[in-house]
Design a protein around this motif. Structure first.
Motif, mmCIF file in Angstrom:
data_model
loop_
_atom_site.group_PDB
_atom_site.id
_atom_site.type_symbol
_atom_site.label_atom_id
_atom_site.label_comp_id
_atom_site.label_asym_id
_atom_site.label_seq_id
_atom_site.Cartn_x
_atom_site.Cartn_y
_atom_site.Cartn_z
ATOM 1 N N SER A 65 0.831 -1.207 0.000
ATOM 2 C CA SER A 65 0.000 0.000 0.000
ATOM 3 C C SER A 65 0.864 1.256 0.000
ATOM 4 N N GLY A 66 2.104 1.152 0.428
ATOM 5 C CA GLY A 66 3.011 2.292 0.449
ATOM 6 C C GLY A 66 3.715 2.518 -0.877
ATOM 7 N N GLY A 67 3.368 1.744 -1.873
ATOM 8 C CA GLY A 67 3.960 1.935 -3.189
ATOM 9 C C GLY A 67 5.273 1.222 -3.395
ATOM 10 N N MET A 68 5.584 0.277 -2.548
ATOM 11 C CA MET A 68 6.851 -0.448 -2.670
ATOM 12 C C MET A 68 6.592 -1.776 -3.371
ATOM 13 N N ARG A 69 6.350 -1.699 -4.654
ATOM 14 C CA ARG A 69 6.111 -2.915 -5.438
ATOM 15 C C ARG A 69 7.437 -3.632 -5.672
ATOM 16 N N GLY A 70 7.404 -4.947 -5.669
ATOM 17 C CA GLY A 70 8.604 -5.724 -5.930
ATOM 18 C C GLY A 70 9.479 -5.949 -4.713
ATOM 19 N N VAL A 71 9.045 -5.511 -3.542
ATOM 20 C CA VAL A 71 9.802 -5.733 -2.311
ATOM 21 C C VAL A 71 9.138 -6.865 -1.542
ATOM 22 N N ILE A 72 9.941 -7.835 -1.166
ATOM 23 C CA ILE A 72 9.433 -8.970 -0.400
ATOM 24 C C ILE A 72 10.004 -8.879 1.013
ATOM 25 N N ILE A 73 9.105 -8.848 1.979
ATOM 26 C CA ILE A 73 9.500 -8.818 3.385
ATOM 27 C C ILE A 73 9.005 -10.110 4.011
ATOM 28 N N SER A 74 9.934 -10.892 4.538
ATOM 29 C CA SER A 74 9.529 -12.110 5.236
ATOM 30 C C SER A 74 10.062 -12.060 6.665
ATOM 31 N N VAL A 75 9.281 -12.590 7.559
ATOM 32 C CA VAL A 75 9.666 -12.668 8.965
ATOM 33 C C VAL A 75 10.261 -14.052 9.163
ATOM 34 N N SER A 76 11.591 -14.100 9.278
ATOM 35 C CA SER A 76 12.250 -15.400 9.348
ATOM 36 C C SER A 76 12.188 -16.023 10.744
ATOM 37 N N LYS A 77 12.161 -15.190 11.769
ATOM 38 C CA LYS A 77 12.121 -15.743 13.123
ATOM 39 C C LYS A 77 11.614 -14.688 14.091
ATOM 40 N N VAL A 78 10.905 -15.136 15.115
ATOM 41 C CA VAL A 78 10.465 -14.276 16.207
ATOM 42 C C VAL A 78 10.845 -14.973 17.505
ATOM 43 N N ASN A 79 11.580 -14.267 18.357
ATOM 44 C CA ASN A 79 11.931 -14.771 19.689
ATOM 45 C C ASN A 79 11.224 -13.911 20.722
ATOM 46 N N VAL A 80 10.539 -14.560 21.649
ATOM 47 C CA VAL A 80 9.824 -13.853 22.704
ATOM 48 C C VAL A 80 10.531 -14.146 24.020
ATOM 49 N N THR A 81 10.732 -13.099 24.834
ATOM 50 C CA THR A 81 11.397 -13.282 26.118
ATOM 51 C C THR A 81 10.517 -14.101 27.069
ATOM 52 N N VAL A 82 11.111 -14.552 28.158
ATOM 53 C CA VAL A 82 10.414 -15.417 29.114
ATOM 54 C C VAL A 82 9.200 -14.716 29.722
ATOM 55 N N ASP A 83 9.328 -13.422 30.021
ATOM 56 C CA ASP A 83 8.208 -12.697 30.611
ATOM 57 C C ASP A 83 7.226 -12.167 29.563
ATOM 58 N N LEU A 84 7.423 -12.520 28.304
ATOM 59 C CA LEU A 84 6.538 -12.175 27.182
ATOM 60 C C LEU A 84 6.402 -10.667 26.975
ATOM 61 N N SER A 85 7.411 -9.899 27.351
ATOM 62 C CA SER A 85 7.327 -8.446 27.221
ATOM 63 C C SER A 85 8.042 -7.918 25.989
ATOM 64 N N ILE A 86 8.984 -8.669 25.433
ATOM 65 C CA ILE A 86 9.754 -8.216 24.279
ATOM 66 C C ILE A 86 9.768 -9.325 23.231
ATOM 67 N N ALA A 87 9.531 -8.924 21.982
ATOM 68 C CA ALA A 87 9.617 -9.866 20.866
ATOM 69 C C ALA A 87 10.693 -9.363 19.910
ATOM 70 N N LYS A 88 11.706 -10.177 19.661
ATOM 71 C CA LYS A 88 12.751 -9.843 18.709
ATOM 72 C C LYS A 88 12.351 -10.441 17.363
ATOM 73 N N VAL A 89 12.202 -9.570 16.375
ATOM 74 C CA VAL A 89 11.715 -9.971 15.059
ATOM 75 C C VAL A 89 12.859 -9.874 14.067
ATOM 76 N N TYR A 90 13.148 -10.977 13.383
ATOM 77 C CA TYR A 90 14.213 -11.027 12.384
ATOM 78 C C TYR A 90 13.583 -11.033 11.000
ATOM 79 N N LEU A 91 13.942 -10.032 10.193
ATOM 80 C CA LEU A 91 13.350 -9.840 8.870
ATOM 81 C C LEU A 91 14.338 -10.170 7.770
#
Length: 130
Positions: free
Chosen positions: A27-53
């Motif tokens: 929707s932002g006009g970025m045609r031809g760009v592929i974004i994949s979320v390869s991994k998500v790590n959530v801390t033990v207390d579930l307060s922080i999620a580290k997202v690897y793109l």
């Protein structure tokens, strides 16, 4: 070792983040760009999620990552709306570039002999002697 709850939350976040980020990119006009979320790590207390793109093409990945980081509150809000029946609190999101594909590609080139560090010693990182 991740608990089952951490794995479930990471899976839910990963699935919904792909939809949110791909939708925002198209929707932002970025045609031809592929974004994949390869991994998500959530801390033990579930307060922080580290997202690897993984972003393809890799040329504008750093600029796109900065744009994603600057829009963290909007992304977090959209995720909270999508997961409101599954999560009580939405974790803080931290975004990183996943460079594992580039690392694997470098190893494969070395194994095929294209970038042989024995023949081209300038490929190796210079080590400082102290």
């Amino acid at each position: 070792m991740e608990s089952n709850r951490q794995k479930k939350i990471a899976g839910v976040l990963q699935q919904d983040l792909v939809d949110v980020l791909q939708g925002a990119a198209s929707s932002g006009g970025m045609r031809g760009v592929i974004i994949s979320v390869s991994k998500v790590n959530v801390t033990v207390d579930l307060s922080i999620a580290k997202v690897y793109l993984s972003i393809f093409p890799n040329a504008g990945a750093k600029e796109l990552l900065e744009g994603i980081r600057s829009n963290k509150p909007a992304i977090r809000h959209e995720l909270a709306q999508r997961t409101r029946h599954q999560l009580r609190r939405m974790p803080q999101l931290e975004f990183f570039i996943d460079d594992s594909l580039k690392y694997i590609d470098n190893i494969e080139k070395s194994l095929r002999g294209e970038d042989n560090p024995l023949e081209k010693p300038d490929l190796l990182d210079k080590r400082k002697k102290s």
